[in-house]
Write a protein that holds these residues in place. Structure first.
Motif, short mmCIF file in Angstrom:
data_model
loop_
_atom_site.label_atom_id
_atom_site.label_comp_id
_atom_site.label_asym_id
_atom_site.label_seq_id
_atom_site.Cartn_x
_atom_site.Cartn_y
_atom_site.Cartn_z
N TYR A 185 0.80 -1.54 -0.24
CA TYR A 185 -0.10 0.12 0.35
C TYR A 185 0.94 1.22 0.14
CZ TYR A 185 -4.08 -2.88 1.00
OH TYR A 185 -5.63 -3.29 1.22
N ALA A 186 0.00 2.30 -0.69
CA ALA A 186 0.93 3.59 -0.80
C ALA A 186 0.38 3.89 0.72
CB ALA A 186 0.65 4.20 -1.74
N VAL A 187 0.66 4.94 1.06
CA VAL A 187 -0.06 6.19 2.63
C VAL A 187 0.66 7.41 2.38
CG1 VAL A 187 0.43 5.69 5.63
CG2 VAL A 187 0.98 3.71 3.78
N GLY A 188 -0.67 7.96 2.73
CA GLY A 188 -0.85 9.15 2.43
C GLY A 188 -1.33 9.74 4.48
N TRP A 189 -0.75 10.69 4.26
CA TRP A 189 -1.37 11.53 5.51
C TRP A 189 -2.00 13.14 4.91
CZ3 TRP A 189 -0.89 10.49 10.72
CH2 TRP A 189 0.12 9.67 10.93
N PHE A 190 -2.90 13.41 5.77
CA PHE A 190 -4.01 14.21 5.44
C PHE A 190 -4.16 15.54 6.71
CE2 PHE A 190 -5.32 13.35 0.64
CZ PHE A 190 -4.42 12.28 0.87
N ARG A 191 -4.28 16.69 6.40
CA ARG A 191 -4.82 17.26 7.59
C ARG A 191 -5.67 17.93 7.45
NH1 ARG A 191 0.25 20.95 8.09
NH2 ARG A 191 -0.15 22.70 5.86
N GLN A 192 -6.50 18.15 8.83
CA GLN A 192 -7.96 19.11 8.10
C GLN A 192 -7.87 19.86 9.70
OE1 GLN A 192 -11.64 16.73 7.54
NE2 GLN A 192 -12.30 18.89 6.53
N ALA A 193 -8.27 21.30 9.22
CA ALA A 193 -8.44 21.77 10.52
C ALA A 193 -9.65 22.72 10.36
CB ALA A 193 -7.76 23.50 10.15
N PRO A 194 -10.33 23.19 11.70
CA PRO A 194 -11.96 23.86 11.89
C PRO A 194 -12.18 24.39 10.54
CG PRO A 194 -10.82 23.52 14.22
CD PRO A 194 -9.84 23.50 12.97
N GLY A 195 -13.14 23.73 9.91
CA GLY A 195 -13.46 25.01 8.63
C GLY A 195 -13.24 24.77 7.00
N GLN A 196 -12.15 24.25 7.08
CA GLN A 196 -11.49 23.77 5.68
C GLN A 196 -11.14 22.40 6.45
OE1 GLN A 196 -7.38 24.94 6.37
NE2 GLN A 196 -7.40 26.91 7.70
N GLU A 197 -11.30 22.45 4.62
CA GLU A 197 -11.16 21.29 3.54
C GLU A 197 -10.32 20.32 4.02
OE1 GLU A 197 -13.83 22.34 -0.05
OE2 GLU A 197 -11.19 21.43 -0.31
N ALA A 236 -3.94 20.92 13.62
CA ALA A 236 -4.97 21.03 12.39
C ALA A 236 -4.95 18.89 12.84
CB ALA A 236 -4.80 20.38 11.24
N VAL A 237 -6.24 18.45 13.21
CA VAL A 237 -6.18 17.20 12.74
C VAL A 237 -5.32 15.99 11.73
CG1 VAL A 237 -7.76 14.76 12.73
CG2 VAL A 237 -8.39 16.71 14.49
N TYR A 238 -4.65 15.53 12.32
CA TYR A 238 -3.64 15.07 11.13
C TYR A 238 -4.61 13.18 10.69
CZ TYR A 238 -0.61 18.79 10.54
OH TYR A 238 0.14 20.12 9.75
N TYR A 239 -4.42 13.15 9.58
CA TYR A 239 -5.11 11.84 9.10
C TYR A 239 -4.24 11.11 8.31
CZ TYR A 239 -9.19 13.73 10.46
OH TYR A 239 -11.13 13.57 11.10
N CYS A 240 -3.81 9.33 8.36
CA CYS A 240 -3.16 8.58 7.79
C CYS A 240 -4.53 8.04 6.87
CB CYS A 240 -2.01 7.67 8.49
SG CYS A 240 -3.00 7.01 9.14
N ALA A 241 -4.38 7.43 6.11
CA ALA A 241 -4.75 6.80 5.02
C ALA A 241 -4.20 5.77 4.06
CB ALA A 241 -5.83 7.62 3.80
N VAL A 242 -4.26 5.00 3.72
CA VAL A 242 -3.57 3.97 2.56
C VAL A 242 -4.48 3.63 0.84
CG1 VAL A 242 -2.35 3.09 4.40
CG2 VAL A 242 -4.60 1.54 3.55
N ARG A 243 -3.91 3.20 -0.59
CA ARG A 243 -4.11 3.03 -1.30
C ARG A 243 -3.12 2.01 -1.59
NH1 ARG A 243 -3.16 5.21 -6.13
NH2 ARG A 243 -4.67 5.26 -5.85
N PRO A 244 -3.44 1.17 -3.10
CA PRO A 244 -2.80 0.26 -3.27
C PRO A 244 -1.32 0.65 -3.94
CG PRO A 244 -4.74 -0.19 -3.98
CD PRO A 244 -5.35 1.31 -3.46
N VAL A 245 -0.44 0.71 -3.29
CA VAL A 245 0.73 1.06 -4.26
C VAL A 245 1.00 2.51 -4.67
CG1 VAL A 245 2.34 0.19 -6.71
CG2 VAL A 245 0.55 -1.07 -5.39
N VAL A 246 0.27 3.32 -5.10
CA VAL A 246 0.80 4.32 -5.96
C VAL A 246 0.54 5.39 -4.98
CG1 VAL A 246 1.37 6.01 -7.85
CG2 VAL A 246 1.02 3.24 -8.34
N PRO A 247 1.05 6.37 -4.47
CA PRO A 247 0.55 7.73 -4.03
C PRO A 247 0.39 8.72 -4.70
CG PRO A 247 2.86 7.28 -3.94
CD PRO A 247 2.35 6.45 -4.21
N THR A 248 -0.85 9.42 -4.02
CA THR A 248 -1.23 10.70 -4.55
C THR A 248 -1.44 11.35 -3.41
OG1 THR A 248 -3.35 10.35 -4.68
CG2 THR A 248 -3.12 8.78 -6.62
N ASP A 249 -2.32 12.82 -4.16
CA ASP A 249 -2.51 13.51 -2.82
C ASP A 249 -4.05 14.68 -3.33
OD1 ASP A 249 -1.59 16.67 -4.95
OD2 ASP A 249 -2.71 14.82 -5.45
#
Length: 122
Positions: free
Chosen positions: A31-43, A91-104
């Motif tokens: 799996y590819a793994v991504g980190w994302f974040r979300q602040a209040p009121g933001q995407e 922000a709140v930081y989240y990790c997520a996975v998808r097959p093989v290739v990472p994306t943004d």
């Protein structure tokens, strides 16, 4: 795949934190793994991602040069080392996975952890 993100907390501006994303349920290595974040009121915003083979990494423009993503497939864990933290990194930081290739693109990730709060005081 079940994901658990941890390591968040309260830190002063200029400080550092290391987030961890631990996977369970099946093999993590394909799996590819991504980190994302979300602040209040933001995407939800892209932070960093790493491919299954660790050689491919991507970073959001706002964190380049300050954050480093890495992974240890033997431990089923991905790390996000965050240095020179700024209040706007809060922000709140989240990790997520998808097959093989990472994306943004967060919609392209299949499984998500519950998030961990990072708060940077000025």
């Amino acid at each position: 795949v079940q994901l658990q993100a941890f390591g968040g907390g309260l830190v002063q501006a200029g400080g550092s934190l290391r987030l961890s994303c631990a996977a369970s349920g099946r093999s993590f290595s394909s799996y590819a793994v991504g980190w994302f974040r979300q602040a209040p009121g933001q995407e939800r915003a892209f932070v960093a991602a790493i491919g299954w083979n660790v050689r491919t990494t991507y970073y959001g423009d706002s964190v380049k040069g300050r954050f480093t993503i890495s992974r240890d497939n033997a431990k089923n864990t991905v790390y996000l080392q965050m240095n020179s933290l700024k209040p706007e990194d809060t922000a709140v930081y989240y990790c997520a996975v998808r097959p093989v290739v990472p994306t943004d693109q967060y919609l392209e990730y299949d499984y998500w952890g519950q998030g961990t709060q990072v708060t940077v005081s000025s």
